[in-house]
Structures are given as C-alpha cells and as structure tokens.
Motif scaffolding. Structure first.
Motif, PDB file in Angstrom:
ATOM      1  N   ARG A  86      -0.850  17.673 116.276  1.00 15.60           N
ATOM      2  CA  ARG A  86      -0.631  19.038 116.772  1.00 15.60           C
ATOM      3  C   ARG A  86      -0.571  19.034 118.304  1.00 15.60           C
ATOM      4  N   GLN A  87      -1.515  18.283 118.925  1.00 12.26           N
ATOM      5  CA  GLN A  87      -1.512  18.202 120.391  1.00 12.26           C
ATOM      6  C   GLN A  87      -0.325  17.382 120.893  1.00 12.26           C
ATOM      7  N   ALA A  88       0.045  16.355 120.132  1.00  6.27           N
ATOM      8  CA  ALA A  88       1.234  15.566 120.493  1.00  6.27           C
ATOM      9  C   ALA A  88       2.474  16.476 120.497  1.00  6.27           C
ATOM     10  N   ALA A  89       2.538  17.366 119.513  1.00  5.38           N
ATOM     11  CA  ALA A  89       3.662  18.313 119.434  1.00  5.38           C
ATOM     12  C   ALA A  89       3.682  19.235 120.652  1.00  5.38           C
ATOM     13  N   ALA A 149       9.134  17.794 118.370  1.00  2.00           N
ATOM     14  CA  ALA A 149       7.977  18.705 118.370  1.00  2.00           C
ATOM     15  C   ALA A 149       7.968  19.521 117.080  1.00  2.00           C
ATOM     16  N   GLY A 150       9.137  20.026 116.682  1.00  2.00           N
ATOM     17  CA  GLY A 150       9.240  20.816 115.458  1.00  2.00           C
ATOM     18  C   GLY A 150       8.778  20.034 114.234  1.00  2.00           C
ATOM     19  N   ASP A 151       9.190  18.770 114.153  1.00  2.00           N
ATOM     20  CA  ASP A 151       8.792  17.934 113.010  1.00  2.00           C
ATOM     21  C   ASP A 151       7.273  17.728 112.974  1.00  2.00           C
ATOM     22  N   TRP A 152       6.681  17.496 114.142  1.00  2.00           N
ATOM     23  CA  TRP A 152       5.222  17.306 114.195  1.00  2.00           C
ATOM     24  C   TRP A 152       4.480  18.585 113.818  1.00  2.00           C
ATOM     25  N   TYR A 153       4.962  19.729 114.343  1.00  2.00           N
ATOM     26  CA  TYR A 153       4.330  21.010 113.980  1.00  2.00           C
ATOM     27  C   TYR A 153       4.432  21.241 112.473  1.00  2.00           C
ATOM     28  N   ALA A 154       5.609  20.931 111.918  1.00  2.00           N
ATOM     29  CA  ALA A 154       5.823  21.138 110.478  1.00  2.00           C
ATOM     30  C   ALA A 154       4.842  20.287 109.663  1.00  2.00           C
ATOM     31  N   GLU A 155       4.629  19.044 110.110  1.00  2.00           N
ATOM     32  CA  GLU A 155       3.687  18.167 109.398  1.00  2.00           C
ATOM     33  C   GLU A 155       2.254  18.694 109.454  1.00  2.00           C
ATOM     34  N   GLU A 156       1.958  19.442 110.510  1.00  2.00           N
ATOM     35  CA  GLU A 156       0.608  20.004 110.673  1.00  2.00           C
ATOM     36  C   GLU A 156       0.521  21.431 110.103  1.00  2.00           C
ATOM     37  N   ASP A 157       1.560  21.833 109.360  1.00  2.00           N
ATOM     38  CA  ASP A 157       1.624  23.172 108.748  1.00  2.00           C
ATOM     39  C   ASP A 157       1.641  24.313 109.769  1.00  2.00           C
ATOM     40  N   ALA A 158       2.066  24.014 110.995  1.00  2.00           N
ATOM     41  CA  ALA A 158       2.231  25.072 112.003  1.00  2.00           C
ATOM     42  C   ALA A 158       3.680  25.551 111.926  1.00  2.00           C
ATOM     43  N   THR A 159       3.987  26.220 110.799  1.00  2.00           N
ATOM     44  CA  THR A 159       5.389  26.521 110.464  1.00  2.00           C
ATOM     45  C   THR A 159       6.068  27.423 111.485  1.00  2.00           C
ATOM     46  N   ALA A 160       5.366  28.453 111.948  1.00  2.00           N
ATOM     47  CA  ALA A 160       5.980  29.402 112.892  1.00  2.00           C
ATOM     48  C   ALA A 160       6.359  28.690 114.193  1.00  2.00           C
ATOM     49  N   ARG A 167       2.617  18.580 123.635  1.00  2.00           N
ATOM     50  CA  ARG A 167       3.083  17.818 124.807  1.00  2.00           C
ATOM     51  C   ARG A 167       4.584  17.541 124.705  1.00  2.00           C
ATOM     52  N   GLU A 168       5.078  17.273 123.481  1.00  4.91           N
ATOM     53  CA  GLU A 168       6.519  17.021 123.288  1.00  4.91           C
ATOM     54  C   GLU A 168       7.322  18.283 123.632  1.00  4.91           C
ATOM     55  N   LYS A 169       6.752  19.429 123.283  1.00  3.91           N
ATOM     56  CA  LYS A 169       7.411  20.708 123.616  1.00  3.91           C
ATOM     57  C   LYS A 169       7.456  20.896 125.140  1.00  3.91           C
ATOM     58  N   GLU A 170       6.391  20.466 125.819  1.00  2.00           N
ATOM     59  CA  GLU A 170       6.388  20.513 127.296  1.00  2.00           C
ATOM     60  C   GLU A 170       7.525  19.665 127.856  1.00  2.00           C
ATOM     61  N   ILE A 171       7.714  18.479 127.264  1.00  2.00           N
ATOM     62  CA  ILE A 171       8.805  17.601 127.724  1.00  2.00           C
ATOM     63  C   ILE A 171      10.143  18.314 127.554  1.00  2.00           C
TER      64      ILE A 171
END
Length: 289
Positions: A112-115, A142-153, A117-121
């Motif tokens: 989730r935190q990696a996502a 970032a979207g793929d990482w968020y999706a894996e963490e169930d942060a769908t929105a 930071r990727e969004k910041e990039i």
C-alpha cells in the motif's frame, strides 16, 4: 575563509565516521549506524538552511549506511526523506530516491505504501518532467498495487489518470480498456455508479478518435446492456450524435452537437482536445465536404 555551517560540519563528521578503519569484524555495524545518525543530522541541518540538494544527498548517504546495517525500514525512510528534499527542484533525483524507497517497501510486503510512492513518481513525471508515457506506467503500477491491497477506489483513480494520459498520447485502445475497467468497478457500488456515464463517454470519444463508428455503435449498445439508464443520459445522447455526424461526414452537425453539450455541461480540456482531434479527422476524410 567563511565559517563552516553546522550542516557542513556534521557532514564532514559523518564522512569521517563512514570511512574510518578498524573494527571491521567487531563493529562495522556500529560504525555505519553512527555515520547514518550523523548523515541524518546533517541532512536536517541542510534542510533548515534550504539547501535541498545537499539535504537530499545527505539523506541518501544515510540510507546507504542503513542498508549496510540491514536496517531496511530505516533505509526506506531515509530514501523517502531524500526524495522529499529532492522534490524541491531536482525531479530526476527525487524519482530515483522514490524508486529506492519502493524497493524497500515492496521487499517488506508494504505494498500500500509502495503504491503511494509510485503514485508520487507518476505525479513528478506528469508535473515536473512532462513525461506522459512514464507517468502512465507509474499510474498503472500504483493502480495494480492498490488493487492487490483492496484499495479499489484509489486503484480506479490511478487507472483513470493513466487512461486520460493514454488518450493524450493517442493510445486510444489502451485508454478504452482502462475506462471500461474503471466503469465496471464503479457499477458495483451505488456510491460510484453515478460516475460510470463519464467513463463510458470518454471510452466512446476514444473509439471515435480511432475513426471506428461501427465499434462505437456496438459499444453504446454494450454499455446500455450493462446499465439501461445510460440511454437516457446526456453523455449517451452526445456520443450518439457525434457518431451519427461522423457517419454523415457532416462537420456542421458535429460542431452543433459539441456546442449543444457544452452549453449545459462545460467541456474540460481533455474533452476539448479529443473532440478537436475527431473533428480534424472528419475534415480530412476524402470525399467529404
């Protein structure tokens, strides 16, 4: 000779500690721990002096010391602090530091935190270096990482941003795929269902920008099949009117549809840009007046 600043003095102490010899087998770790602490102090002192490049460099040196001690959490934090300093005018260095942060976060399973930071990039590529293609790649990751963490929105927001950029880069098939993906997710919740008509309109505009009125017509029917209220929306009627005007090869009819839609729903920059691309393609069509 001007007096050395506190930051410069701390940096020299840190360098001396990091390169000191002796005690390699017994206390190499403690040497780098102490050097890391000194680099951190130097970095914060440079920050206070508004010397952001020097601050970032010192945080990066701290991170390297933490890595030598296998302190991955502290190393990741130091790289992130470096990135925040570099963001003040050194975007390429900020991206490099964020990539280091991400590798530590991902290795520790903190996706989730990696996502984040990727969004910041992605945002640095977009706002600072205007590299839309790389921004796109980062939004997707970032979207793929968020999706894996169930942060769908949050994942959908990243996919939508990537789709917008794909369309700007004339990569319309990729944009359509992402808009449809976000729309499908949005249909599953009453909170997000209202935004589906916007995603479908954008997808239809991308299809029209490809000059494919047949697929546009089929997609209109497919979307109505997924949600029959779409046929009553201004977005559907607008896309349908545009498609028909293109089939008729009638620029006047096309312009009238755009003006009518804009009268009630103000067109944003993204839509204005793609509508101009579509209009140009009608004007260039051979045999059309």
């Amino acid at each position: 000779m001007p007096a050395k600043s506190q930051a410069q003095t701390l940096l020299e102490k840190a360098d001396k500690k990091a390169t000191s010899t002796g005690g390699w087998f017994s206390s190499a770790n403690s040497k780098f721990e102490e050097a890391g602490d000194l680099y951190q102090q130097a970095a914060n002192a440079f920050k206070l002096e508004k010397q952001f490049k020097e601050s970032g460099d010192a945080f990066a040196r701290e991170a390297e010391c933490r890595e030598k001690c296998k302190e991955t959490l502290d190393a990741g934090n130091a790289w992130w602090n470096a990135a925040k300093a570099y963001k003040r005018g050194y975007p390429e260095l900020a991206i490099q530091a964020l990539q280091q942060t991400i590798s530590h976060l991902a290795a520790g399973g903190r996706f989730r935190q990696a996502a984040d930071r990727e969004k910041e990039i992605a945002q640095i590529y977009l706002q600072e270096t205007s590299d839309l293609s790389r921004a796109c790649d980062s939004f997707l990751r970032a979207g793929d990482w968020y999706a894996e963490e169930d942060a769908t929105a949050t994942a959908n927001q990243c996919y939508k941003d990537a789709a917008d950029l794909y369309a700007e880069l004339d990569k319309f098939p990729q944009a359509v795929t992402l808009y449809e993906r976000v729309a499908n997710h949005s249909l599953t919740s009453n909170l997000t269902k209202y935004s589906v008509k916007e995603y479908w309109l954008k997808a239809l505009l991308c299809i029209l920008a490809m000059g494919d009125t047949v697929t546009a017509g089929r997609s209109e029917q497919k979307y109505i099949g997924q949600d029959n209220t779409f046929s009553a929306t201004r977005e559907y009627k607008f896309a349908s009117a545009l498609r028909e005007s293109i089939e008729h090869g009638d620029v006047g009819e096309y312009t009238a549809a755009v003006v009518e839609f804009d009268r009630i729903t103000k067109l944003d920059n993204w839509k204005t840009s793609i509508l101009l691309k579509i209009k140009k393609s009608i004007q260039e069509e051979p045999g059309l007046t």
